[in-house]
Scaffold this active site. Sequence first.
Site, PDB file in Angstrom:
ATOM      1  N   ASP A  17       1.075  -1.293   0.061  1.00 31.11           N
ATOM      2  CA  ASP A  17       0.091   0.151  -0.028  1.00 31.11           C
ATOM      3  C   ASP A  17       1.058   1.069  -0.099  1.00 31.11           C
ATOM      4  O   ASP A  17       1.410   1.674   0.942  1.00 31.11           O
ATOM      5  CB  ASP A  17      -0.699  -0.128   1.181  1.00 31.11           C
ATOM      6  N   GLU A  35      -1.021  -1.539  -4.897  1.00 28.23           N
ATOM      7  CA  GLU A  35      -2.428  -0.751  -4.960  1.00 28.23           C
ATOM      8  C   GLU A  35      -1.900   0.352  -6.027  1.00 28.23           C
ATOM      9  O   GLU A  35      -1.101   1.276  -5.838  1.00 28.23           O
ATOM     10  CB  GLU A  35      -2.554   0.024  -3.534  1.00 28.23           C
ATOM     11  N   ASP A  70      -2.659   1.041   6.857  1.00 27.73           N
ATOM     12  CA  ASP A  70      -1.657   0.996   5.863  1.00 27.73           C
ATOM     13  C   ASP A  70      -1.558  -0.513   5.684  1.00 27.73           C
ATOM     14  O   ASP A  70      -1.319  -1.345   4.474  1.00 27.73           O
ATOM     15  CB  ASP A  70      -0.414   1.599   5.877  1.00 27.73           C
TER      16      ASP A  70
END
EC number: 3.1.21.10
Length: 193
Positions: free
Chosen positions: A7, A68, A141
């Site tokens: 992430d 991501e 996160d």
Amino acid sequence: MIILGVDPGLTRCGVGVIEAGANRRLSFMHVDVVRSDPHISQDLRLLTIYNGLVAKLDEFIPDAVSIERVFAQENRNTVLGTAQAAGMAMLAAAQRGIPVALHTPTESKLAITGNGKAEKIQMERMVARLLNLNTLPTPADAADALAIAICHALRPQGALQGGEREQHLTPAQRQWAQAAQHATRGRGVRRGM
């Protein structure tokens, strides 16, 4: 297959590692956040993120890295830093010959919950459930990094092409594949040519 999920973020870059076994059985391996000091120059912050990601890649030697996909946000500086951190993850993986996949938050939500608009708490609960965790993964996160790794493990191996392939998909995977197929048709892209 070991999958390292990222992430991306310039201040906090989530890293989650899972193992995807036979019959899509998922196992938790590791979760962490690589942090950079917001009071140092951006080049040094990127170096910190890169070095942290390299350490994780070298420790876990994943078969794939799932990142991501960066999407537009109101704050230009935030999206720029996020994109740069994603680039550091791609670079570190490419240097090691590890395949990289990019998944949007919507794809992740759809793969994990069957709902592309799932709330954060729904995602965290499903991540914990899929990985047999006793508590919800934190911080956010880290949970997002695990979710993006799970997304990669659960994603259908191509568009629905009937018969055998469709039979092996979970309902969430089937819905995701249908949505992806529909979205592709909407953009005027034709397959099979």
